[in-house]
Design a protein around this motif. Structure first.
Motif, PDB file in Angstrom:
ATOM      1  N   UNK A  86      10.459  -3.043  92.399  1.00  0.00           N
ATOM      2  CA  UNK A  86      11.378  -2.995  91.260  1.00  0.00           C
ATOM      3  C   UNK A  86      12.570  -2.117  91.529  1.00  0.00           C
ATOM      4  N   UNK A  87      13.647  -2.710  92.012  1.00  0.00           N
ATOM      5  CA  UNK A  87      14.826  -1.915  92.363  1.00  0.00           C
ATOM      6  C   UNK A  87      15.614  -1.460  91.136  1.00  0.00           C
ATOM      7  N   UNK A  88      15.792  -2.315  90.155  1.00  0.00           N
ATOM      8  CA  UNK A  88      16.667  -2.007  89.024  1.00  0.00           C
ATOM      9  C   UNK A  88      15.907  -1.260  87.934  1.00  0.00           C
ATOM     10  N   UNK A  89      16.615  -0.507  87.091  1.00  0.00           N
ATOM     11  CA  UNK A  89      15.947   0.148  85.958  1.00  0.00           C
ATOM     12  C   UNK A  89      15.251  -0.855  85.036  1.00  0.00           C
ATOM     13  N   UNK A  90      15.828  -2.049  84.867  1.00  0.00           N
ATOM     14  CA  UNK A  90      15.195  -3.073  84.030  1.00  0.00           C
ATOM     15  C   UNK A  90      13.856  -3.496  84.631  1.00  0.00           C
ATOM     16  N   UNK A  91      13.846  -3.742  85.935  1.00  0.00           N
ATOM     17  CA  UNK A  91      12.603  -4.138  86.597  1.00  0.00           C
ATOM     18  C   UNK A  91      11.565  -3.028  86.516  1.00  0.00           C
ATOM     19  N   UNK A  92      12.001  -1.801  86.646  1.00  0.00           N
ATOM     20  CA  UNK A  92      11.058  -0.688  86.559  1.00  0.00           C
ATOM     21  C   UNK A  92      10.493  -0.548  85.150  1.00  0.00           C
ATOM     22  N   UNK A  93      11.318  -0.751  84.140  1.00  0.00           N
ATOM     23  CA  UNK A  93      10.838  -0.691  82.762  1.00  0.00           C
ATOM     24  C   UNK A  93       9.741  -1.720  82.528  1.00  0.00           C
ATOM     25  N   UNK A  94       9.937  -2.931  83.027  1.00  0.00           N
ATOM     26  CA  UNK A  94       8.923  -3.972  82.868  1.00  0.00           C
ATOM     27  C   UNK A  94       7.681  -3.668  83.702  1.00  0.00           C
ATOM     28  N   UNK A  95       7.871  -2.970  84.807  1.00  0.00           N
ATOM     29  CA  UNK A  95       6.743  -2.562  85.636  1.00  0.00           C
ATOM     30  C   UNK A  95       5.825  -1.610  84.878  1.00  0.00           C
ATOM     31  N   UNK A  96       6.403  -0.700  84.112  1.00  0.00           N
ATOM     32  CA  UNK A  96       5.588   0.221  83.313  1.00  0.00           C
ATOM     33  C   UNK A  96       4.767  -0.557  82.277  1.00  0.00           C
ATOM     34  N   UNK A  97       5.383  -1.552  81.649  1.00  0.00           N
ATOM     35  CA  UNK A  97       4.648  -2.362  80.677  1.00  0.00           C
ATOM     36  C   UNK A  97       3.500  -3.102  81.357  1.00  0.00           C
ATOM     37  N   UNK A  98       3.745  -3.590  82.573  1.00  0.00           N
ATOM     38  CA  UNK A  98       2.690  -4.282  83.314  1.00  0.00           C
ATOM     39  C   UNK A  98       1.559  -3.319  83.670  1.00  0.00           C
TER      40      UNK A  98
END
Length: 302
Positions: A86-98
């Motif tokens: 997850x490079x982008x902050x958006x991708x990282x945010x969704x990673x936390x939800x996952x």
């Protein structure tokens, strides 16, 4: 003989005892620590971080662990989490939800520092039902031009990590002589001495300096990505954050200017500001009691 609880151990021993886990998520494998009990808290580290620094963040802001279950991921590019996760902050945010899905957790309180700020804000905005409260400490919250002082330091560290003997020496310095690096972070000499002598803040900031100087090659991909993301940051959806929030920032922060906090306060619907007069980027440690008191008030309201 019964084993002592994790919170009864010295700070460095707590970090050594907190072994990381790995979650195989749709986006990739995420490294994280999971310690303590009680209401879950998601702790998000900044640049040059990893799960170890996220644990230190939680320890500094919330005190002992027994009352909270601390989830401390290594954000992509740090330690055991590959940057491609997850490079982008958006991708990282969704990673936390996952990660919460993986662990069967409905909602968490969130605390983030420095470069962890953008993904924390996006997590709260994109997954509002899963964020109970949000604490942002010295956080990047808008486009950031990295000051030359820090850019030069990062570039020097990047060059130095290419040589194994230098990496070994840096780790040794971080473990046995961390005060030099700490003094570069706290310009006020008297405040630096008080912080190092403080029975709570001293061990925490020494441990922070040790982690910064150890396993540097495994932290550099995340550092490079964070600086690029912060420099190109688009307008964050602060108005969409529904959770009560606490913004902690030093007015003398040389890494992330206080304007980040001042501007965010105009847009965050339910936020309180703790402005640390003259405080620098490590105000969490230099003013630890004030920060903890403000965090406790927010937690009591949540």
């Amino acid at each position: 003989m019964a084993r002592a609880p994790l919170s009864a151990l010295p700070v460095k021993a707590r970090l050594d005892a907190a072994r990381p886990h790995f979650a195989d998520l749709p986006a990739g494998r995420l490294e994280y620590a999971d310690v303590g009990g009680g209401p879950p808290l998601l702790a998000l580290h900044g640049a040059l971080g990893g799960f170890d620094q996220a644990l230190l963040l939680a320890m500094a802001a919330f005190g002992d662990w027994p009352a909270r279950r601390i989830l401390a991921p290594s954000r992509p590019g740090y330690l055991g989490t590959r940057l491609e996760t997850g490079r982008s902050p958006e991708e990282q945010a969704d990673l936390y939800a996952a990660l919460l899905d993986y662990l069967g957790i409905d909602a968490v309180d969130v605390v983030a520092v420095s470069g962890g700020g953008p993904s924390a804000i996006l997590f709260a905005a994109r997954h509002p039902a899963r964020c109970r409260s949000l604490v942002l400490i010295s956080a990047c919250m808008e486009r950031l031009v990295i000051p030359q002082e820090y850019q030069g330091r990062f570039e020097t560290m990047l060059r130095m990590t290419r040589h194994a003997p230098v990496r070994w020496l840096m780790a040794l310095t971080g473990r046995f002589a961390p005060e030099g690096g700490i003094r570069r972070s706290i310009a006020d000499e008297a405040l630096c001495r008080r912080t190092l002598a403080d029975p709570e803040a001293g061990p925490l900031i020494r441990a922070l300096q040790f982690t910064v100087m150890s396993r540097l090659t495994l932290r550099m991909p995340g550092l490079v990505n964070d600086t690029a993301c912060c420099a190109a940051l688009e307008d964050l959806p602060l108005e969409s954050v529904q959770a009560p929030a606490l913004v902690v920032h030093g007015t003398g922060d040389r890494a992330v200017p206080f304007a980040h906090a001042a501007n965010a306060m105009k847009r965050l619907p339910q936020a309180r500001l703790l402005a640390i007069e003259g405080g620098e980027h490590v105000c969490l440690f230099t003013h630890i009691e004030r920060v903890r008191a403000a965090v406790a008030r927010l937690s009591g309201e949540g």
